[in-house]
Design a protein around this motif. Structure first.
Motif, PDB file in Angstrom:
ATOM      1  N   LEU A   1       0.818  -1.215   0.000  1.00 28.27           N
ATOM      2  CA  LEU A   1       0.000   0.000   0.000  1.00 28.27           C
ATOM      3  C   LEU A   1       0.850   1.262   0.000  1.00 28.27           C
ATOM      4  N   SER A   2       2.104   1.159   0.447  1.00 31.07           N
ATOM      5  CA  SER A   2       2.980   2.332   0.480  1.00 31.07           C
ATOM      6  C   SER A   2       3.450   2.745  -0.908  1.00 31.07           C
ATOM      7  N   VAL A   3       3.331   1.837  -1.881  1.00 30.59           N
ATOM      8  CA  VAL A   3       3.667   2.192  -3.266  1.00 30.59           C
ATOM      9  C   VAL A   3       2.494   2.989  -3.824  1.00 30.59           C
ATOM     10  N   ARG A   4       2.757   4.207  -4.249  1.00 27.96           N
ATOM     11  CA  ARG A   4       1.660   5.145  -4.494  1.00 27.96           C
ATOM     12  C   ARG A   4       1.120   5.185  -5.912  1.00 27.96           C
ATOM     13  N   THR A   5       1.979   5.150  -6.911  1.00 29.90           N
ATOM     14  CA  THR A   5       1.489   5.457  -8.254  1.00 29.90           C
ATOM     15  C   THR A   5       1.960   4.456  -9.294  1.00 29.90           C
ATOM     16  N   GLY A   6       1.241   4.461 -10.422  1.00 35.02           N
ATOM     17  CA  GLY A   6       1.670   3.773 -11.628  1.00 35.02           C
ATOM     18  C   GLY A   6       1.645   2.257 -11.554  1.00 35.02           C
ATOM     19  N   SER A   7       2.333   1.656 -12.532  1.00 35.07           N
ATOM     20  CA  SER A   7       2.392   0.202 -12.629  1.00 35.07           C
ATOM     21  C   SER A   7       3.025  -0.455 -11.406  1.00 35.07           C
TER      22      SER A   7
ATOM     23  N   LEU B   1       1.307  -3.746  -9.543  1.00 38.26           N
ATOM     24  CA  LEU B   1       1.990  -5.027  -9.389  1.00 38.26           C
ATOM     25  C   LEU B   1       2.252  -5.341  -7.913  1.00 38.26           C
ATOM     26  N   ALA B   2       2.528  -4.308  -7.108  1.00 43.15           N
ATOM     27  CA  ALA B   2       2.746  -4.534  -5.675  1.00 43.15           C
ATOM     28  C   ALA B   2       1.464  -5.014  -5.007  1.00 43.15           C
ATOM     29  N   LEU B   3       0.338  -4.416  -5.365  1.00 42.20           N
ATOM     30  CA  LEU B   3      -0.943  -4.848  -4.801  1.00 42.20           C
ATOM     31  C   LEU B   3      -1.255  -6.285  -5.219  1.00 42.20           C
ATOM     32  N   ALA B   4      -0.982  -6.617  -6.479  1.00 41.81           N
ATOM     33  CA  ALA B   4      -1.249  -7.967  -6.966  1.00 41.81           C
ATOM     34  C   ALA B   4      -0.348  -8.990  -6.270  1.00 41.81           C
TER      35      ALA B   4
ATOM     36  N   LEU C   1      -6.740 -12.973   5.994  1.00 43.44           N
ATOM     37  CA  LEU C   1      -5.840 -12.880   4.842  1.00 43.44           C
ATOM     38  C   LEU C   1      -6.576 -13.130   3.531  1.00 43.44           C
ATOM     39  N   ALA C   2      -7.570 -14.017   3.548  1.00 42.34           N
ATOM     40  CA  ALA C   2      -8.357 -14.261   2.339  1.00 42.34           C
ATOM     41  C   ALA C   2      -9.130 -13.011   1.931  1.00 42.34           C
ATOM     42  N   ILE C   3      -9.727 -12.333   2.919  1.00 47.36           N
ATOM     43  CA  ILE C   3     -10.460 -11.092   2.624  1.00 47.36           C
ATOM     44  C   ILE C   3      -9.504 -10.008   2.143  1.00 47.36           C
ATOM     45  N   ALA C   4      -8.337  -9.901   2.791  1.00 47.92           N
ATOM     46  CA  ALA C   4      -7.343  -8.910   2.377  1.00 47.92           C
ATOM     47  C   ALA C   4      -6.886  -9.180   0.948  1.00 47.92           C
ATOM     48  N   GLY C   5      -6.680 -10.457   0.611  1.00 47.38           N
ATOM     49  CA  GLY C   5      -6.289 -10.802  -0.748  1.00 47.38           C
ATOM     50  C   GLY C   5      -7.347 -10.409  -1.763  1.00 47.38           C
ATOM     51  N   LEU C   6      -8.622 -10.579  -1.409  1.00 47.47           N
ATOM     52  CA  LEU C   6      -9.714 -10.196  -2.303  1.00 47.47           C
ATOM     53  C   LEU C   6      -9.727  -8.690  -2.555  1.00 47.47           C
ATOM     54  N   LEU C   7      -9.608  -7.898  -1.488  1.00 45.61           N
ATOM     55  CA  LEU C   7      -9.643  -6.438  -1.637  1.00 45.61           C
ATOM     56  C   LEU C   7      -8.408  -5.925  -2.378  1.00 45.61           C
ATOM     57  N   LEU C   8      -7.249  -6.524  -2.111  1.00 44.89           N
ATOM     58  CA  LEU C   8      -6.035  -6.111  -2.813  1.00 44.89           C
ATOM     59  C   LEU C   8      -6.132  -6.411  -4.304  1.00 44.89           C
ATOM     60  N   SER C   9      -6.675  -7.569  -4.650  1.00 44.14           N
ATOM     61  CA  SER C   9      -6.824  -7.901  -6.064  1.00 44.14           C
ATOM     62  C   SER C   9      -7.817  -6.971  -6.744  1.00 44.14           C
ATOM     63  N   GLN C  10      -8.891  -6.586  -6.042  1.00 39.71           N
ATOM     64  CA  GLN C  10      -9.863  -5.655  -6.615  1.00 39.71           C
ATOM     65  C   GLN C  10      -9.206  -4.328  -6.943  1.00 39.71           C
ATOM     66  N   SER C  11      -8.338  -3.852  -6.035  1.00 39.59           N
ATOM     67  CA  SER C  11      -7.628  -2.597  -6.296  1.00 39.59           C
ATOM     68  C   SER C  11      -6.637  -2.764  -7.448  1.00 39.59           C
ATOM     69  N   ALA C  12      -5.993  -3.927  -7.523  1.00 36.15           N
ATOM     70  CA  ALA C  12      -5.006  -4.147  -8.578  1.00 36.15           C
ATOM     71  C   ALA C  12      -5.653  -4.201  -9.951  1.00 36.15           C
ATOM     72  N   TYR C  13      -6.893  -4.678 -10.045  1.00 37.69           N
ATOM     73  CA  TYR C  13      -7.551  -4.823 -11.335  1.00 37.69           C
ATOM     74  C   TYR C  13      -7.919  -3.487 -11.964  1.00 37.69           C
ATOM     75  N   THR C  14      -7.753  -2.377 -11.248  1.00 33.83           N
ATOM     76  CA  THR C  14      -7.954  -1.074 -11.886  1.00 33.83           C
ATOM     77  C   THR C  14      -6.891  -0.825 -12.946  1.00 33.83           C
ATOM     78  N   GLY C  15      -5.778  -1.561 -12.879  1.00 36.93           N
ATOM     79  CA  GLY C  15      -4.723  -1.418 -13.875  1.00 36.93           C
ATOM     80  C   GLY C  15      -4.799  -2.438 -14.986  1.00 36.93           C
ATOM     81  N   GLY C  16      -5.939  -3.123 -15.143  1.00 35.43           N
ATOM     82  CA  GLY C  16      -6.093  -4.136 -16.173  1.00 35.43           C
ATOM     83  C   GLY C  16      -6.317  -5.507 -15.565  1.00 35.43           C
TER      84      GLY C  16
END
Length: 322
Positions: free
Chosen positions: A146-152, A156-159, A197-212
């Motif tokens: 989450l500390s990585v703020r912008t761009g690709s 990838l960090a969220l994924a 951790l399963a819920i956290a993984g779901l929310l992180l993947s949802q945020s990551a999918y904004t990049g494709g």
């Protein structure tokens, strides 16, 4: 342990996870601003993706009762292979050559890994200290991502964090299932971080999918089995069958699978450049002609028309012809 049942359950789980990933990407790409949890709660497609994820998780947990952690997680990585034609269809295009090679590499690679990894000799249970260690480690990865703020890099960090959280949650779930005490406070202490951790993984993947869809899904799909393999080999006594030849075969499979996932993670514009030719009707409409994309015709050079320079008339130049 029944490897056949584990494989069947894991593959059906892959289908559910693939459907969920496509739905999550649809929600995220429709309006990235709706990625906030408050907005997602009012989106029907997001709830449908949660239902598909829940089904996939249930089947995944069931597969863990019959197979090893490494085996089941490697089969789960086939989600990215199933998502390729689905993503291409939703984008209204054909699967490109690069994506085709990526699918082939991934299939062969994970096939080699699953052939040599059955978890023989593993109890599938983490001890208390190991369970706490892996849960805390996975939890620490999330704020780093989450500390990585912008761009690709952020995508990838969220994924990657999503894959690590999901892989760790699967290890904890398998421990809870094989603990021999289905109803006890010890089992609850292990199951609770698994659910978190399963819920956290779901929310992180949802945020990551904004990049494709391709790059985030490929990244979390690679991080998930890698995390499970590290936990399985170091803490669950899982091993590679076949001695040194089996280890070399598994390493080859891991390299091929990694190569395939990297190909599938290539940017969409790069994949579109090597897409298969498209068929167009001929002028008379009698047959289809396959035409490769052609470059636009070069523009003719521009001729600059400059005004004729004026010649000053002086006594010295008068009467002379320039």
């Amino acid at each position: 342990m029944n490897v056949t049942v584990a494989v069947v359950l894991a593959l059906v789980s892959v289908a559910a996870y693939t459907t969920a990933a496509a739905m999550q990407h649809r929600v995220a790409s429709a309006d990235p601003a709706r990625a906030a949890l408050r907005s997602l709660l009012t989106t029907g497609t997001w709830w449908a993706s949660n239902a598909a994820n829940a089904l996939g998780a249930a089947l995944h947990v069931a597969a863990l009762t019959y197979g090893s952690l490494t085996l089941v997680q490697c089969l789960g990585a086939l989600t990215v292979v199933a998502a390729v034609p689905l993503g291409a269809r939703s984008a209204g295009r054909r699967v490109s050559r690069t994506e085709g090679r990526g699918v082939a590499f991934t299939l062969v690679g994970f096939a080699l890994v699953t052939m040599t990894t059955t978890g023989a000799g593993s109890a599938g249970v983490l001890d208390a200290s190991s369970a706490v260690s892996v849960a805390v480690t996975a939890a620490l990865v999330i704020p780093l991502a989450l500390s990585v703020r912008t761009g690709s890099p952020r995508i990838l960090a969220l994924a990657a964090a999503s894959g690590i959280a999901s892989g760790t949650g699967s290890a904890l779930a398998q421990t809870a299932l094989h603990s021999g005490r289905p109803v006890s406070w010890q089992t609850a202490l292990i199951a609770l971080p698994a659910v978190i951790l399963a819920i956290a993984g779901l929310l992180l993947s949802q945020s990551a999918y904004t990049g494709g869809l391709g790059a985030p899904l490929a990244t979390l799909t690679l991080a998930n089995p890698m995390t499970a393999a590290v936990i399985g080999m170091t803490l669950l006594s899982e091993r590679i069958n076949g001695g040194l030849p089996g280890a070399l075969l598994a390493a080859t499979g891991a390299v091929l699978a990694g190569r395939g996932v990297l190909l599938l993670a290539r940017p969409a514009e790069t994949r579109a450049a090597d897409a298969y030719p498209t068929a167009f009707p001929t002028a008379d409409g009698s047959a289809d002609a396959v035409l490769a994309p052609t470059a636009p015709a070069p523009r003719p050079p521009t001729v600059s028309r400059l005004p004729h320079p004026r010649i000053a008339v002086t006594p010295e130049t008068e009467g002379r012809t320039p």
